[in-house]
Design an enzyme around this catalytic site. Structure first.
Site, PDB file in Angstrom:
ATOM      1  N   SER A  41      44.493 -49.496   3.668  1.00 42.73           N
ATOM      2  CA  SER A  41      44.794 -49.792   2.270  1.00 42.73           C
ATOM      3  C   SER A  41      46.310 -49.741   2.125  1.00 42.73           C
ATOM      4  CB  SER A  41      44.111 -48.799   1.337  1.00 42.73           C
ATOM      5  OG  SER A  41      44.667 -47.523   1.468  1.00 42.73           O
ATOM      6  N   HIS A 154      38.006 -46.843   3.329  1.00 46.19           N
ATOM      7  CA  HIS A 154      37.795 -46.075   4.562  1.00 46.19           C
ATOM      8  C   HIS A 154      36.325 -45.816   4.868  1.00 46.19           C
ATOM      9  CE1 HIS A 154      42.120 -44.351   4.003  1.00 46.19           C
ATOM     10  NE2 HIS A 154      42.106 -45.619   4.373  1.00 46.19           N
ATOM     11  N   GLU A 163      39.769 -41.036  -1.245  1.00 46.82           N
ATOM     12  CA  GLU A 163      39.800 -39.767  -0.509  1.00 46.82           C
ATOM     13  C   GLU A 163      39.534 -38.584  -1.430  1.00 46.82           C
ATOM     14  OE1 GLU A 163      43.521 -39.520   1.620  1.00 46.82           O
ATOM     15  OE2 GLU A 163      43.390 -41.637   2.178  1.00 46.82           O
ATOM     16  N   GLU A 204      38.785 -41.413   8.425  1.00 49.03           N
ATOM     17  CA  GLU A 204      39.680 -40.257   8.486  1.00 49.03           C
ATOM     18  C   GLU A 204      38.921 -38.958   8.748  1.00 49.03           C
ATOM     19  OE1 GLU A 204      42.270 -40.476   5.049  1.00 49.03           O
ATOM     20  OE2 GLU A 204      43.386 -42.103   5.980  1.00 49.03           O
ATOM     21  N   ASP A 241      42.909 -38.948  -3.488  1.00 50.27           N
ATOM     22  CA  ASP A 241      43.729 -40.159  -3.346  1.00 50.27           C
ATOM     23  C   ASP A 241      42.887 -41.312  -3.877  1.00 50.27           C
ATOM     24  OD1 ASP A 241      45.304 -42.300  -2.774  1.00 50.27           O
ATOM     25  OD2 ASP A 241      45.273 -42.066  -0.590  1.00 50.27           O
ATOM     26  N   GLU A 283      46.763 -38.751  -5.950  1.00 56.08           N
ATOM     27  CA  GLU A 283      47.645 -39.736  -5.321  1.00 56.08           C
ATOM     28  C   GLU A 283      47.272 -41.136  -5.801  1.00 56.08           C
ATOM     29  OE1 GLU A 283      47.636 -39.159  -1.063  1.00 56.08           O
ATOM     30  OE2 GLU A 283      48.006 -41.276  -0.703  1.00 56.08           O
ATOM     31  N   ASP A 309      52.162 -43.015  -3.132  1.00 57.77           N
ATOM     32  CA  ASP A 309      52.025 -43.479  -1.739  1.00 57.77           C
ATOM     33  C   ASP A 309      52.370 -44.967  -1.714  1.00 57.77           C
ATOM     34  OD1 ASP A 309      51.195 -44.332   0.757  1.00 57.77           O
ATOM     35  OD2 ASP A 309      49.070 -43.981   0.422  1.00 57.77           O
ATOM     36  N   LYS A 334      54.997 -41.768   5.041  1.00 64.59           N
ATOM     37  CA  LYS A 334      54.374 -42.397   6.207  1.00 64.59           C
ATOM     38  C   LYS A 334      55.459 -43.141   6.957  1.00 64.59           C
ATOM     39  CE  LYS A 334      49.845 -43.340   4.091  1.00 64.59           C
ATOM     40  NZ  LYS A 334      49.183 -44.292   3.158  1.00 64.59           N
ATOM     41  N   HIS A 362      49.299 -39.090   7.922  1.00 66.41           N
ATOM     42  CA  HIS A 362      48.767 -39.981   8.966  1.00 66.41           C
ATOM     43  C   HIS A 362      48.476 -41.356   8.358  1.00 66.41           C
ATOM     44  CE1 HIS A 362      44.335 -39.069   7.675  1.00 66.41           C
ATOM     45  NE2 HIS A 362      45.132 -39.223   6.657  1.00 66.41           N
ATOM     46  N   ARG A 363      47.910 -42.262   9.160  1.00 70.01           N
ATOM     47  CA  ARG A 363      47.337 -43.497   8.644  1.00 70.01           C
ATOM     48  C   ARG A 363      45.843 -43.496   8.978  1.00 70.01           C
ATOM     49  NH1 ARG A 363      51.127 -47.091   6.185  1.00 70.01           N
ATOM     50  NH2 ARG A 363      49.169 -47.611   5.133  1.00 70.01           N
ATOM     51  N   LYS A 385      48.840 -34.424   5.226  1.00 66.48           N
ATOM     52  CA  LYS A 385      47.554 -35.074   4.997  1.00 66.48           C
ATOM     53  C   LYS A 385      47.173 -35.745   6.298  1.00 66.48           C
ATOM     54  CE  LYS A 385      46.549 -39.008   2.569  1.00 66.48           C
ATOM     55  NZ  LYS A 385      46.256 -39.919   1.473  1.00 66.48           N
TER      56      LYS A 385
END
Ligand code: PGA
Ligand code: ZN
Length: 418
Positions: A41, A154, A163, A204, A241, A283, A309, A334, A362-363, A385
């Site tokens: 995303s 995700h 998330e 994730e 998120d 987020e 983000d 990131k 992270h991604r 995160k």
């Protein structure tokens, strides 16, 4: 000994099984390597991720041409440059590319080289990587923001919010913070099993049960926190998120249900769930271009961490705009959104100067590379995160933080959180 002798890049694979770049930087016989992660995303202002769109053998996803650019052009350009001069190397890479979003070489090529250079410098100096960033002493460990239920882009369960995370606010040490998350996750697994839903995990590492209402996920998490013997909002907090870029249509948002609602209605419902579930951090509550919605939300709530983000994409200019606009009080960091280690550090420094929290991230497509664990400690970022306590590419970062905690011994203090 301090000079780069060559750079060797190769195509490897990320946690989603997609091709990505590993770069290995050499100073004679000593080398260090790093792997670039990849998002799903992504924000439209992120630095460019270069792939071989025309190569059908890998469905247009390979990075073979980019690998060649590193091996043939970047390697030559950086030969004999001082490996310890990160800023110079990064600015050479930026200038060699010469475009605003690093479209010529791709931020994936540039970042892999930049991170590997940083690692090699630490290796040659014989110091742990975390000691080579912004702080040199009084290192603080970050609180984990563990993504324990996956939705949005995700997972394929239809959950609107991407998330659902927990943050063990009362943990006195990093290992204690992991233990608390471990207990909540195990209780959550049992609750999901009891409801005869799947306990398989998303990109994730968080569970991705087939539920599609945000409140169902939030209720499950509150129950899991209680069953683990903790109090929601005190010992452990829920953080979200939303990744709202994905939920916007014609100026309306479908965050809280499938229905698209106005910004005011969306804010009203945010306030309701913040209160009901004692949510401490949100987020990307609105899209990357909706600056006025962000500041409206900031004015309507207190004591909640609002994280940019996709809004900031680790970009100094966008962060400055957000600061002036009162858009948020925290920024997600990131590395591959901007493309070099030096630019990332510059953004973190500025964020701290204006009193923003920094959350190293992270991604969703990640790897065994643990660079971000060291970056979090080396910049005294208050949070990290990096997914759930599942999937080795996520757990690798937590394990690296446990090693750093052990090495710091009595000095391994936790950071302060908002
Ligand atoms: P991404 O998601 O890595 O797929 O962009 C992570 C996030 O939105 O924070
Ligand atoms: Zn995000």
């Amino acid at each position: 000994m301090n000079k780069i002798s060559k750079i060797k890049a190769r195509q490897v694979f990320d946690s989603r099984g997609n091709p990505t770049i590993e770069a290995e930087v050499y100073a004679n016989l000593i080398s260090a390597k790093s792997i670039c992660p990849s998002g799903a995303s992504t924000g439209s202002y992120e630095a460019y991720e270069k792939r071989d769109k025309g190569n059908k053998k890998y469905l247009g996803k390979s990075v073979l041409k980019t690998v060649e650019l590193i091996n043939k052009i970047i390697s030559k350009k950086l030969k004999n440059k001082n490996v310890h001069n990160q800023e110079k190397i990064d600015s050479l890479l930026i200038n060699l590319d010469g475009t605003k979003q690093k479209t010529k070489f791709g931020a994936n090529a540039i970042l892999a080289v930049s991170m590997a250079t940083k690692k090699l410098s630490a290796k040659l100096k014989k110091v742990p990587l975390y000691k080579t960033f912004l702080v040199r002493k009084n290192f603080k460990l970050p609180y984990p923001l563990m993504n324990i239920i996956n939705g949005g882009a995700h997972a394929n369960n239809g959950l609107r919010i991407q998330e659902f995370m927990i943050r063990p606010d009362k943990a006195k040490s990093f290992s204690e913070s992991i233990r608390i998350c471990f207990l909540v996750i195990n209780n959550l697994r049992n609750l999901i099993k009891k409801r005869k839903l799947s306990t398989s995990v998303g990109d994730e590492g968080g569970f991705a049960p087939m539920i599609n209402k945000n409140e169902e996920a939030l209720n499950l998490i509150v129950q899991a926190i209680n069953r683990a013997g903790f109090q929601n909002g005190k010992d452990v907090s829920i953080c979200l998120d939303v990744a709202a870029n994905e939920l916007l249509k014609n100026g309306l948002y479908s965050v809280h249900s499938k229905k698209f609602e106005s910004i005011d209605e969306t804010i009203k419902r945010y306030i309701k769930i913040i209160k009901k579930y004692k949510i401490k951090s949100i987020e990307d509550p609105f899209s990357e271009n909706d600056w006025s919605a962000w500041s409206k939300l900031m004015k309507s709530i207190k004591k909640t961490q609002i994280v940019g983000d996709d809004l900031y994409v680790t970009n100094l200019e966008r962060l400055k705009k957000g600061f002036l606009n009162c858009s948020s009080n925290a920024i997600l960091i990131k590395l591959n959104q901007i493309g070099t280690v030096s630019e990332t550090l510059e953004v973190i420094k500025f964020a701290h100067a204006i009193g923003f929290e920094t959350i190293i991230s992270h991604r969703s497509g990640d790897s065994e590379d643990t660079f971000i664990a060291d970056l979090a400690v080396g910049t005294n970022s208050s949070q990290i995160k990096t997914g759930s306590l599942a999937r080795s590419e996520r757990v690798a970062k937590y394990n690296q933080l446990l090693r750093i905690e052990e090495e710091l011994g009595k000095n391994a203090e936790m950071n302060k959180i908002y």
